[in-house]
Design an enzyme around this catalytic site. Structure first.
Site, PDB file in Angstrom:
ATOM      1  NE  ARG A 117      41.726  59.726  53.320  1.00  0.00           N
ATOM      2  CZ  ARG A 117      42.239  60.926  53.562  1.00  0.00           C
ATOM      3  NH1 ARG A 117      41.477  61.995  53.509  1.00  0.00           N
ATOM      4  NH2 ARG A 117      43.496  61.046  53.852  1.00  0.00           N
ATOM      5  CE  LYS A 139      34.055  39.578  45.766  1.00  0.00           C
ATOM      6  NZ  LYS A 139      34.391  38.220  45.301  1.00  0.00           N
ATOM      7  CD  GLU A 181      30.441  34.563  36.480  1.00  0.00           C
ATOM      8  OE1 GLU A 181      30.008  34.090  37.537  1.00  0.00           O
ATOM      9  OE2 GLU A 181      31.647  34.833  36.287  1.00  0.00           O
ATOM     10  CE  LYS A 221      27.759  39.225  43.084  1.00  0.00           C
ATOM     11  NZ  LYS A 221      28.806  39.556  42.170  1.00  0.00           N
ATOM     12  CD  GLU A 231      34.885  36.608  48.416  1.00  0.00           C
ATOM     13  OE1 GLU A 231      34.138  36.940  47.493  1.00  0.00           O
ATOM     14  OE2 GLU A 231      36.074  36.362  48.258  1.00  0.00           O
ATOM     15  NE  ARG A 235      30.629  39.141  47.166  1.00  0.00           N
ATOM     16  CZ  ARG A 235      30.455  40.411  46.862  1.00  0.00           C
ATOM     17  NH1 ARG A 235      30.151  41.275  47.812  1.00  0.00           N
ATOM     18  NH2 ARG A 235      30.572  40.832  45.618  1.00  0.00           N
ATOM     19  CG  ASN A 239      34.901  33.887  44.726  1.00  0.00           C
ATOM     20  OD1 ASN A 239      34.639  34.743  43.885  1.00  0.00           O
ATOM     21  ND2 ASN A 239      35.155  34.179  45.980  1.00  0.00           N
ATOM     22  CG  HIS A 242      35.051  32.954  39.868  1.00  0.00           C
ATOM     23  ND1 HIS A 242      33.936  32.189  39.657  1.00  0.00           N
ATOM     24  CD2 HIS A 242      34.779  34.177  39.336  1.00  0.00           C
ATOM     25  CE1 HIS A 242      33.018  32.921  39.039  1.00  0.00           C
ATOM     26  NE2 HIS A 242      33.500  34.126  38.828  1.00  0.00           N
ATOM     27  CG  HIS A 246      40.019  34.734  38.954  1.00  0.00           C
ATOM     28  ND1 HIS A 246      39.626  35.265  40.160  1.00  0.00           N
ATOM     29  CD2 HIS A 246      39.060  35.090  38.064  1.00  0.00           C
ATOM     30  CE1 HIS A 246      38.481  35.904  40.000  1.00  0.00           C
ATOM     31  NE2 HIS A 246      38.119  35.806  38.746  1.00  0.00           N
ATOM     32  CG  HIS A 258      36.111  36.799  33.615  1.00  0.00           C
ATOM     33  ND1 HIS A 258      36.943  36.431  34.645  1.00  0.00           N
ATOM     34  CD2 HIS A 258      34.863  36.888  34.154  1.00  0.00           C
ATOM     35  CE1 HIS A 258      36.237  36.309  35.758  1.00  0.00           C
ATOM     36  NE2 HIS A 258      34.980  36.580  35.488  1.00  0.00           N
TER      37      HIS A 258
HETATM   38  N1  GLY Z   1      31.888  37.437  41.488  1.00  0.00           N
HETATM   39  C1  GLY Z   1      31.892  36.998  42.817  1.00  0.00           C
HETATM   40  C2  GLY Z   1      31.413  37.984  43.815  1.00  0.00           C
HETATM   41  O1  GLY Z   1      30.956  39.051  43.446  1.00  0.00           O
HETATM   42  O2  GLY Z   1      31.474  37.726  44.992  1.00  0.00           O
END
Ligand code: GLY
Length: 358
Positions: A117, A139, A181, A221, A231, A235, A239, A242, A246, A258
């Site tokens: 956990r 993330k 990025e 960031k 998010e 946040r 993306n 993305h 993605h 990527h």
């Molecule tokens: N790569 C996007 C984020 O970390 O929110």
């Protein structure tokens, strides 16, 4: 506040591993033992200097080495890590160390967030993409049933230690993935950074330039994540590119880098922003100028793929985590440094924007 104390946690930005032992000493209450997750390439290049720097302060309980690349980012690899954790006697005071790029960081973080956990972990990113993006913000995740990052968690590392010196051995392609990025941060949040990139495009790998770009990207960031860790709001703008990226990445079965898929995704997002009348063509031209000067692809065919269909890219976006009530939502630009989530994009205009990169 010390320079290593960011709003979303401890982030050290250095050009060697000399004081990484101090970072571990700072979390000594956790017990002083670690378990390393890395990949074969990083093990060859950086493991020894990392181990030498920490040998006096931590005990290494074990190590699991994965195959490099996105193909490893799946539930089988997570199972292998759980087994390795168990065999080594990892407990809730053992610190899992993600030593590597985005795949190692995401998968080690996910395993750490779920084993018993949750055990503590730290991020030691060795690629530019991981330094400026994936190691910061907590993330974690894996790809599932062909869909990018479908399973994961928000789980903050105890610290992030960025050793810019690790970039010296990074292949150019992976460097450029990270630059995509960095450009993203300029477009969504910092017109000055975007201008700086254009002005310095010919000397982008110089030590002082890259140091500035990494620090500024981490600051941006950190600022955004600290406002919305889970998010549910701002946040989402991180993306940018993305949703498309993605989808392309998973349709290409993770055979394309990527960062390059995200770069293509930003091309589509800029086109869509123009089509909707938000931004002028000049922003797009500047972005394409940067891509061309650096060598970041702006067409799928630049990556060697030709039989990709705009409809397939569109349909595959239904798995995006920003989808609400079946509606795909896109991060677009109102201007440079003014990104927002648009809920009102019609399929036809999206398809037209995707067509521009085929
Ligand atoms: N790569 C996007 C984020 O970390 O929110």
């Amino acid at each position: 506040m010390y320079e290593d104390e960011f709003r979303c946690g401890l982030i050290y930005i250095r050009d060697n591993f000399e004081d990484i032992f101090l970072a571990f000493k700072r979390i000594e209450s956790l017990g002083g033992s670690i378990f390393i997750v890395t990949d074969n390439n990083v093990k060859e290049l950086h493991l020894n200097s990392f181990l030498t720097s920490i040998s006096d302060v931590v005990t290494v309980k074990g190590m699991h080495v994965i195959k490099p690349g996105e193909e490893s980012k799946n539930s089988d690899t997570v199972s292998e890590i759980y087994k390795a954790f168990s065999a080594a006697g990892v407990d809730r005071k053992t610190v899992a160390v993600a030593l590597g790029g985005g795949v190692v960081g995401d998968i080690c973080g996910f395993a750490a967030s779920t084993f018993m956990r949750g055990i503590p972990y730290v991020q030691i990113p060795t690629t530019l993409m991981a330094m400026v993006d994936s190691s910061v913000g907590g993330k974690t995740g894996i790809n599932f049933e062909g869909h990018k990052n479908l399973v994961g968690s928000f789980y903050q590392p105890k610290f992030v230690y960025i050793n810019i010196g690790n970039l010296k051995t990074l292949p150019r392609e992976q460097f450029l993935e990270g630059m995509a990025e960095v450009i993203k941060y300029g477009l969504i949040h910092d017109a000055e950074l975007f201008g700086f990139l254009i002005a310095n495009v010919d000397k982008i790998s110089d030590d002082d330039i890259i140091s500035y770009l990494i620090r500024r990207s981490v600051e941006i960031k950190d600022e955004i994540v600290s406002k919305d860790e889970k998010e549910i709001g701002v946040r989402e703008i991180l993306n940018f590119g993305h949703t498309f990226g993605h989808s392309i990445e998973s349709l290409l079965k993770y055979k394309a880098p990527h960062g390059f898929c995200v770069g293509l995704g930003m091309t589509v997002a800029l086109n869509l922003s123009i089509a909707k009348g938000y931004i002028g063509f000049d922003v797009f031209e500047k972005y394409i100028y940067l891509c061309k000067k650096l060598g970041i692809p702006s067409k799928i065919s630049d990556l060697g793929f030709t039989n990709i269909d705009a409809d397939d890219i569109y349909e595959n976006m239904r798995y995006d985590k920003k989808v609400r009530n079946g509606k795909i939502r896109f991060v677009l630009l109102k201007s440079v440094e003014d990104a927002f989530v648009d809920e009102l994009c019609e399929k036809d205009e999206v398809i037209l924007s995707i067509d521009s990169i085929l």
